[in-house]
Scaffold this motif. Sequence first.
Motif, PDB file in Angstrom:
ATOM      1  N   ARG A   1     142.524 110.742  84.058  1.00 20.76           N
ATOM      2  CA  ARG A   1     142.064 111.250  82.754  1.00 20.76           C
ATOM      3  C   ARG A   1     140.701 110.671  82.394  1.00 20.76           C
ATOM      4  O   ARG A   1     139.828 111.374  81.876  1.00 20.76           O
ATOM      5  CB  ARG A   1     143.076 110.904  81.664  1.00 20.76           C
ATOM      6  N   ASN A   2     140.511 109.393  82.671  1.00 17.37           N
ATOM      7  CA  ASN A   2     139.213 108.772  82.375  1.00 17.37           C
ATOM      8  C   ASN A   2     138.102 109.370  83.228  1.00 17.37           C
ATOM      9  O   ASN A   2     136.987 109.591  82.743  1.00 17.37           O
ATOM     10  CB  ASN A   2     139.289 107.264  82.595  1.00 17.37           C
ATOM     11  N   LEU A   3     138.391 109.621  84.505  1.00 26.42           N
ATOM     12  CA  LEU A   3     137.380 110.210  85.389  1.00 26.42           C
ATOM     13  C   LEU A   3     136.968 111.594  84.898  1.00 26.42           C
ATOM     14  O   LEU A   3     135.783 111.940  84.875  1.00 26.42           O
ATOM     15  CB  LEU A   3     137.923 110.299  86.822  1.00 26.42           C
ATOM     16  N   ILE A   4     137.956 112.393  84.488  1.00 26.28           N
ATOM     17  CA  ILE A   4     137.656 113.734  83.979  1.00 26.28           C
ATOM     18  C   ILE A   4     136.818 113.634  82.701  1.00 26.28           C
ATOM     19  O   ILE A   4     135.850 114.377  82.508  1.00 26.28           O
ATOM     20  CB  ILE A   4     138.958 114.505  83.716  1.00 26.28           C
ATOM     21  N   THR A   5     137.175 112.694  81.833  1.00 27.21           N
ATOM     22  CA  THR A   5     136.445 112.517  80.571  1.00 27.21           C
ATOM     23  C   THR A   5     134.989 112.183  80.827  1.00 27.21           C
ATOM     24  O   THR A   5     134.071 112.810  80.256  1.00 27.21           O
ATOM     25  CB  THR A   5     137.097 111.399  79.737  1.00 27.21           C
ATOM     26  N   TYR A   6     134.745 111.196  81.679  1.00 23.46           N
ATOM     27  CA  TYR A   6     133.370 110.772  81.955  1.00 23.46           C
ATOM     28  C   TYR A   6     132.595 111.869  82.690  1.00 23.46           C
ATOM     29  O   TYR A   6     131.392 112.062  82.443  1.00 23.46           O
ATOM     30  CB  TYR A   6     133.358 109.476  82.751  1.00 23.46           C
ATOM     31  N   ALA A   7     133.264 112.573  83.597  1.00 23.02           N
ATOM     32  CA  ALA A   7     132.578 113.637  84.341  1.00 23.02           C
ATOM     33  C   ALA A   7     132.108 114.746  83.401  1.00 23.02           C
ATOM     34  O   ALA A   7     130.960 115.203  83.477  1.00 23.02           O
ATOM     35  CB  ALA A   7     133.506 114.207  85.409  1.00 23.02           C
ATOM     36  N   VAL A   8     132.987 115.186  82.492  1.00 22.25           N
ATOM     37  CA  VAL A   8     132.619 116.245  81.548  1.00 22.25           C
ATOM     38  C   VAL A   8     131.533 115.756  80.601  1.00 22.25           C
ATOM     39  O   VAL A   8     130.575 116.480  80.293  1.00 22.25           O
ATOM     40  CB  VAL A   8     133.859 116.707  80.754  1.00 22.25           C
ATOM     41  N   SER A   9     131.650 114.507  80.138  1.00 20.57           N
ATOM     42  CA  SER A   9     130.683 113.957  79.188  1.00 20.57           C
ATOM     43  C   SER A   9     129.289 113.876  79.807  1.00 20.57           C
ATOM     44  O   SER A   9     128.291 114.264  79.181  1.00 20.57           O
ATOM     45  CB  SER A   9     131.137 112.571  78.719  1.00 20.57           C
ATOM     46  N   ILE A  10     129.204 113.367  81.017  1.00 20.65           N
ATOM     47  CA  ILE A  10     127.899 113.226  81.670  1.00 20.65           C
ATOM     48  C   ILE A  10     127.310 114.597  81.992  1.00 20.65           C
ATOM     49  O   ILE A  10     126.090 114.796  81.931  1.00 20.65           O
ATOM     50  CB  ILE A  10     128.035 112.365  82.937  1.00 20.65           C
ATOM     51  N   THR A  11     128.177 115.574  82.295  1.00 20.37           N
ATOM     52  CA  THR A  11     127.695 116.934  82.543  1.00 20.37           C
ATOM     53  C   THR A  11     126.969 117.483  81.319  1.00 20.37           C
ATOM     54  O   THR A  11     125.932 118.159  81.437  1.00 20.37           O
ATOM     55  CB  THR A  11     128.863 117.859  82.909  1.00 20.37           C
ATOM     56  N   LEU A  12     127.485 117.175  80.126  1.00 17.94           N
ATOM     57  CA  LEU A  12     126.825 117.617  78.903  1.00 17.94           C
ATOM     58  C   LEU A  12     125.415 117.041  78.800  1.00 17.94           C
ATOM     59  O   LEU A  12     124.470 117.723  78.400  1.00 17.94           O
ATOM     60  CB  LEU A  12     127.650 117.190  77.686  1.00 17.94           C
ATOM     61  N   LEU A  13     125.270 115.761  79.185  1.00 21.30           N
ATOM     62  CA  LEU A  13     123.954 115.130  79.131  1.00 21.30           C
ATOM     63  C   LEU A  13     123.003 115.738  80.164  1.00 21.30           C
ATOM     64  O   LEU A  13     121.811 115.928  79.890  1.00 21.30           O
ATOM     65  CB  LEU A  13     124.091 113.629  79.375  1.00 21.30           C
ATOM     66  N   VAL A  14     123.517 116.036  81.334  1.00 26.95           N
ATOM     67  CA  VAL A  14     122.682 116.623  82.389  1.00 26.95           C
ATOM     68  C   VAL A  14     122.177 117.998  81.973  1.00 26.95           C
ATOM     69  O   VAL A  14     121.013 118.348  82.183  1.00 26.95           O
ATOM     70  CB  VAL A  14     123.466 116.701  83.712  1.00 26.95           C
ATOM     71  N   VAL A  15     123.063 118.793  81.359  1.00 26.16           N
ATOM     72  CA  VAL A  15     122.660 120.128  80.893  1.00 26.16           C
ATOM     73  C   VAL A  15     121.540 120.014  79.868  1.00 26.16           C
ATOM     74  O   VAL A  15     120.556 120.778  79.895  1.00 26.16           O
ATOM     75  CB  VAL A  15     123.873 120.870  80.298  1.00 26.16           C
ATOM     76  N   ALA A  16     121.659 119.036  78.950  1.00 25.60           N
ATOM     77  CA  ALA A  16     120.607 118.826  77.956  1.00 25.60           C
ATOM     78  C   ALA A  16     119.294 118.438  78.642  1.00 25.60           C
ATOM     79  O   ALA A  16     118.209 118.882  78.244  1.00 25.60           O
ATOM     80  CB  ALA A  16     121.032 117.741  76.967  1.00 25.60           C
ATOM     81  N   GLY A  17     119.366 117.632  79.692  1.00 26.88           N
ATOM     82  CA  GLY A  17     118.177 117.208  80.423  1.00 26.88           C
ATOM     83  C   GLY A  17     117.472 118.373  81.087  1.00 26.88           C
ATOM     84  O   GLY A  17     116.233 118.456  81.070  1.00 26.88           O
ATOM     85  N   PHE A  18     118.237 119.314  81.645  1.00 24.34           N
ATOM     86  CA  PHE A  18     117.620 120.487  82.264  1.00 24.34           C
ATOM     87  C   PHE A  18     116.935 121.359  81.218  1.00 24.34           C
ATOM     88  O   PHE A  18     115.913 121.992  81.494  1.00 24.34           O
ATOM     89  CB  PHE A  18     118.665 121.301  83.031  1.00 24.34           C
ATOM     90  N   GLY A  19     117.507 121.383  80.017  1.00 19.87           N
ATOM     91  CA  GLY A  19     116.861 122.128  78.947  1.00 19.87           C
ATOM     92  C   GLY A  19     115.495 121.564  78.621  1.00 19.87           C
ATOM     93  O   GLY A  19     114.522 122.307  78.414  1.00 19.87           O
ATOM     94  N   ILE A  20     115.385 120.255  78.577  1.00 16.59           N
ATOM     95  CA  ILE A  20     114.094 119.606  78.315  1.00 16.59           C
ATOM     96  C   ILE A  20     113.114 119.899  79.448  1.00 16.59           C
ATOM     97  O   ILE A  20     111.929 120.170  79.216  1.00 16.59           O
ATOM     98  CB  ILE A  20     114.285 118.091  78.160  1.00 16.59           C
ATOM     99  N   TYR A  21     113.591 119.856  80.668  1.00 19.17           N
ATOM    100  CA  TYR A  21     112.728 120.140  81.817  1.00 19.17           C
ATOM    101  C   TYR A  21     112.132 121.539  81.712  1.00 19.17           C
ATOM    102  O   TYR A  21     110.929 121.740  81.907  1.00 19.17           O
ATOM    103  CB  TYR A  21     113.530 119.996  83.108  1.00 19.17           C
ATOM    104  N   ASN A  22     112.984 122.513  81.400  1.00 18.94           N
ATOM    105  CA  ASN A  22     112.492 123.893  81.314  1.00 18.94           C
ATOM    106  C   ASN A  22     111.456 124.050  80.209  1.00 18.94           C
ATOM    107  O   ASN A  22     110.433 124.726  80.378  1.00 18.94           O
ATOM    108  CB  ASN A  22     113.661 124.845  81.073  1.00 18.94           C
ATOM    109  N   ILE A  23     111.706 123.422  79.071  1.00 14.92           N
ATOM    110  CA  ILE A  23     110.769 123.555  77.943  1.00 14.92           C
ATOM    111  C   ILE A  23     109.434 122.895  78.264  1.00 14.92           C
ATOM    112  O   ILE A  23     108.351 123.455  77.997  1.00 14.92           O
ATOM    113  CB  ILE A  23     111.404 122.950  76.677  1.00 14.92           C
ATOM    114  N   LEU A  24     109.455 121.708  78.847  1.00 10.31           N
ATOM    115  CA  LEU A  24     108.208 121.024  79.201  1.00 10.31           C
ATOM    116  C   LEU A  24     107.454 121.779  80.295  1.00 10.31           C
ATOM    117  O   LEU A  24     106.217 121.834  80.300  1.00 10.31           O
ATOM    118  CB  LEU A  24     108.499 119.596  79.645  1.00 10.31           C
TER     119      LEU A  24
END
Length: 420
Positions: A284-307
């Motif tokens: 359960r902890n692994l799934i939680t951290y995996a989903v959470s970090i995925t959210l951060l990565v998606v946000a990072g790609f958004g910044i990359y595209n805008i810049l």
Amino acid sequence: MRNYRVILSIAKTHLVSKMRQTLIAALGVTFGIGSYITLVSFMTGLNQMLDDLILNQTPHVHIFNEIKPTRDQPATLYEGMDESLTVIHSVRPQLTQKKIHNAQPLMEYLEEDPRVRGAIPQVKTQVFYISGSIELGGNLLGVEILKEEELFNLGDYIVEGSARDLHNTSNGIILGAGVADKLSLEVGDRVQVTTVKGDVFPLKIVGIYQSGIVEIDNVQSFTNLHTVQRILGEPGSYITDINVKLNDIEEAVSIAEFVEEQFDLTAIDVRTANAQFETGTTVRNLITYAVSITLLVVAGFGIYNILNMLIYEKMNDIAILKATGFSGRDVQLIFMSQALIIGFLGGILGLLLGYGLSVLISHTPFNTEALPTVETYPVNFDIRFYIFGISFAMLFTFLAGYLPSRKAKKIDPVKIITGI
């Protein structure tokens, strides 16, 4: 010599001139960090509650005298001497007692160990609960109730009455919630218990116990240690189990092995007793951290595209900057600064958003009959989640800005100005 104030001023001007894109990028980080904080706080809080539900009621080391077959059977003495010898299978266990010999000296010895927080006795026996014409099979545990409350938080699971009430009542019982419900009994009523020998003893109900685990609540009840000893007709030295609480749960395995080797008893450590449950918690902890970090990565790609889009839109500005004396490194720093500003502002807002949502969840009523002592949803406000969240936001926005800024660094101003 670079003028960093000028570089920051230019970066700010670019961000303000494209306010819509800047807000979208910042909000991407905000919602990414906010979602991460909320999800990881709630899920780890829930896992911690489930862990506590099991571990608070489970001793770190459980010591008892296990019934087992005799290691060396008489027939083994004649093996190989006579081929016509008949070997008997399904040999019965050796005649033994459930009690732990010299239990009191053993507990005193364990409590002298600095790793041990406490060692307390129990007497377990099977009984039938009788109310009118109804009989239910179950387990009766004789305990030192105040020590159980101190070391194993037993008081947190007493939904009616208290541990002190049992301590002050010599013939009292704290009845399992499932047993009380099936027999329609309440605090103040009397219930009769009978042993396998057929002896019947009336006990006054001074409390109701509910662990949240139906299989336990349907069979298990508590009474004072000397009460069970009297019911069984045994002396005060009769102890069937010793439960050990440690200062550090990681010491459980080594202490269990030591007890088995030195005292010829069975000792089960908490890791072995709850191996399947811990595996579930880890997953359960692994799934939680995996989903959470995925959210951060998606946000990072958004910044990359805008810049990346911002650089193409600012080609003429970049060419003019280079033509007026700004180096490629200066231009790179301008766009890196933009990324870090977006990451910092979005990250701070994300932390505030995540904290606010976590507080809201922690105040949301959580009513369930299985866990009557839990009133609101569990949330883990661990500061490490917030430190990791802002650190990850800064790191990923740095990386998201680094690649587009390298393109800006290599732009040839002559080609841009001349249109070649």
